[in-house]
Motif scaffolding. Structure first.
Motif, short mmCIF file in Angstrom:
data_model
loop_
_atom_site.label_atom_id
_atom_site.label_comp_id
_atom_site.label_asym_id
_atom_site.label_seq_id
_atom_site.Cartn_x
_atom_site.Cartn_y
_atom_site.Cartn_z
N ASN A 1 -32.18 71.97 57.46
CA ASN A 1 -31.02 72.75 57.89
C ASN A 1 -31.47 73.91 58.77
N ASN A 2 -31.18 73.84 60.05
CA ASN A 2 -31.45 74.94 60.98
C ASN A 2 -30.16 75.59 61.45
N SER A 3 -29.06 75.33 60.75
CA SER A 3 -27.76 75.83 61.20
C SER A 3 -27.43 77.21 60.66
N GLY A 4 -28.15 77.67 59.66
CA GLY A 4 -27.88 78.99 59.09
C GLY A 4 -26.74 79.01 58.09
N GLY A 5 -26.09 77.91 57.84
CA GLY A 5 -25.00 77.85 56.87
C GLY A 5 -25.31 76.81 55.80
N ASN A 6 -24.40 76.68 54.86
CA ASN A 6 -24.55 75.66 53.81
C ASN A 6 -24.03 74.33 54.33
N ILE A 7 -24.87 73.31 54.23
CA ILE A 7 -24.46 72.00 54.75
C ILE A 7 -24.59 70.86 53.74
N GLN A 8 -24.96 71.16 52.52
CA GLN A 8 -25.15 70.11 51.50
C GLN A 8 -26.16 69.08 51.99
N GLY B 1 -48.76 62.14 56.24
CA GLY B 1 -49.64 61.96 55.08
C GLY B 1 -48.91 61.35 53.90
N LEU B 2 -47.68 61.79 53.65
CA LEU B 2 -46.87 61.23 52.57
C LEU B 2 -46.54 59.77 52.86
N ALA B 3 -46.15 59.47 54.09
CA ALA B 3 -45.80 58.10 54.45
C ALA B 3 -47.02 57.18 54.32
N ARG B 4 -48.19 57.67 54.72
CA ARG B 4 -49.40 56.84 54.57
C ARG B 4 -49.74 56.63 53.10
N TYR B 5 -49.55 57.67 52.30
CA TYR B 5 -49.80 57.55 50.85
C TYR B 5 -48.89 56.48 50.25
N LEU B 6 -47.65 56.40 50.75
CA LEU B 6 -46.68 55.41 50.26
C LEU B 6 -46.81 54.06 50.95
N LYS B 7 -47.73 53.94 51.91
CA LYS B 7 -47.94 52.73 52.69
C LYS B 7 -46.68 52.32 53.44
N ALA B 8 -45.98 53.35 53.95
CA ALA B 8 -44.76 53.11 54.74
C ALA B 8 -45.15 52.91 56.20
N ASP B 9 -44.28 52.22 56.93
CA ASP B 9 -44.52 51.94 58.34
C ASP B 9 -43.85 52.96 59.26
N TYR B 10 -42.71 53.52 58.80
CA TYR B 10 -41.94 54.43 59.63
C TYR B 10 -41.53 55.64 58.79
N ILE B 11 -41.21 56.72 59.51
CA ILE B 11 -40.64 57.91 58.85
C ILE B 11 -39.50 58.41 59.72
N LEU B 12 -38.40 58.80 59.07
CA LEU B 12 -37.22 59.26 59.78
C LEU B 12 -36.99 60.74 59.48
N PHE B 13 -37.03 61.56 60.53
CA PHE B 13 -36.79 63.00 60.41
C PHE B 13 -35.36 63.30 60.82
N SER B 14 -34.71 64.23 60.11
CA SER B 14 -33.34 64.62 60.45
C SER B 14 -33.23 66.14 60.39
N THR B 15 -32.56 66.71 61.39
CA THR B 15 -32.37 68.16 61.47
C THR B 15 -30.94 68.45 61.87
N VAL B 16 -30.32 69.45 61.22
CA VAL B 16 -28.99 69.90 61.59
C VAL B 16 -29.13 71.25 62.28
N ASP B 17 -28.61 71.34 63.50
CA ASP B 17 -28.67 72.56 64.29
C ASP B 17 -27.26 73.00 64.66
N GLY B 18 -27.14 74.22 65.16
CA GLY B 18 -25.86 74.72 65.66
C GLY B 18 -25.16 75.61 64.68
N LYS B 19 -24.00 76.08 65.07
CA LYS B 19 -23.19 76.97 64.23
C LYS B 19 -22.11 76.18 63.52
N LYS B 20 -21.33 76.89 62.72
CA LYS B 20 -20.35 76.28 61.82
C LYS B 20 -19.44 75.24 62.50
N ASP B 21 -18.88 75.58 63.65
CA ASP B 21 -17.94 74.66 64.30
C ASP B 21 -18.60 73.74 65.32
#
Length: 196
Positions: A95-102, A151-171
């Motif tokens: 969460n990079n939005s500065g608010g609560n986003i669950q 490092g975590l993905a390699r430990y789990l022997k995963a092939d891919y990792i998906l990153f997600s980020t929320v940016d911006g203001k409330k509206d």
């Protein structure tokens, strides 16, 4: 007999003598001046503690994560570089939005969408948590550093990792996703969608 009388008289004579020590004269009494009446003093009022105002918790708005996430996962699923049946680690939403986003709800929605839309298999939650614990990573935090995530993905022997980020203001919030290959570190896909 004279002796007995002499002893008896001595006893009577000694018994009649005062056996008290000489008394000291009493200490002189200082003269007391005239007594003036004093006015009654009110007892102090108890001090009441200041009333603490509890701040109202921030208003949590309900976000339709399905509407924001599903189009992105559909777009990711048709990427030509993905092999069906391979394992994917879904990192917690940052969460990079500065608010609560669950963010937990957002992460769970992403996992459900990946499992239902794409041909990839997400690493099971219990396996992910035990791996995080083994590597000393917090269960709720986003991995932040890409090196820790890989490092975590390699430990789990995963092939891919998906990153997600929320940016911006409330509206005007936007969710951004990046799919990375664990073996090469190459970003295979990225996408953005408005969060409503």
């Amino acid at each position: 007999m004279k002796r007995v009388l002499f002893v008896a008289m001595s006893v009577f004579l000694l018994a009649g003598c005062p056996s008290m020590l000489p008394q000291q004269p009493p200490a002189p009494v200082e003269p007391v001046g005239p007594i003036t009446p004093t006015e009654p003093v009110e007892p102090p009022k108890p001090i009441e503690p200041p009333i603490e105002v509890v701040p109202t918790p921030p208003k949590i708005t309900s976000i339709n994560w399905n509407a924001a996430v599903t189009p992105l996962i559909r777009e990711m699923a048709v990427t030509g570089d993905l092999d069906a049946g391979k394992l994917i680690v879904v990192d917690n939403v940052k969460n990079n939005s500065g608010g609560n986003i669950q963010a937990v709800n957002a992460t769970n929605t992403i996992i459900e969408s990946v499992n239902s839309i794409s041909a990839l298999q997400t690493v099971p939650y219990t396996q992910m948590m035990s791996a995080r614990k083994a590597l000393g990573l917090s269960g709720e935090d986003s991995l932040g550093l890409r090196s820790a995530a890989i490092g975590l993905a390699r430990y789990l022997k995963a092939d891919y990792i998906l990153f997600s980020t929320v940016d911006g203001k409330k509206d005007n919030r936007v969710i951004s996703m990046q799919l990375m290959s664990v073996s090469s570190g190459e970003i295979l896909w990225n996408g953005r969608h408005k969060v409503e």
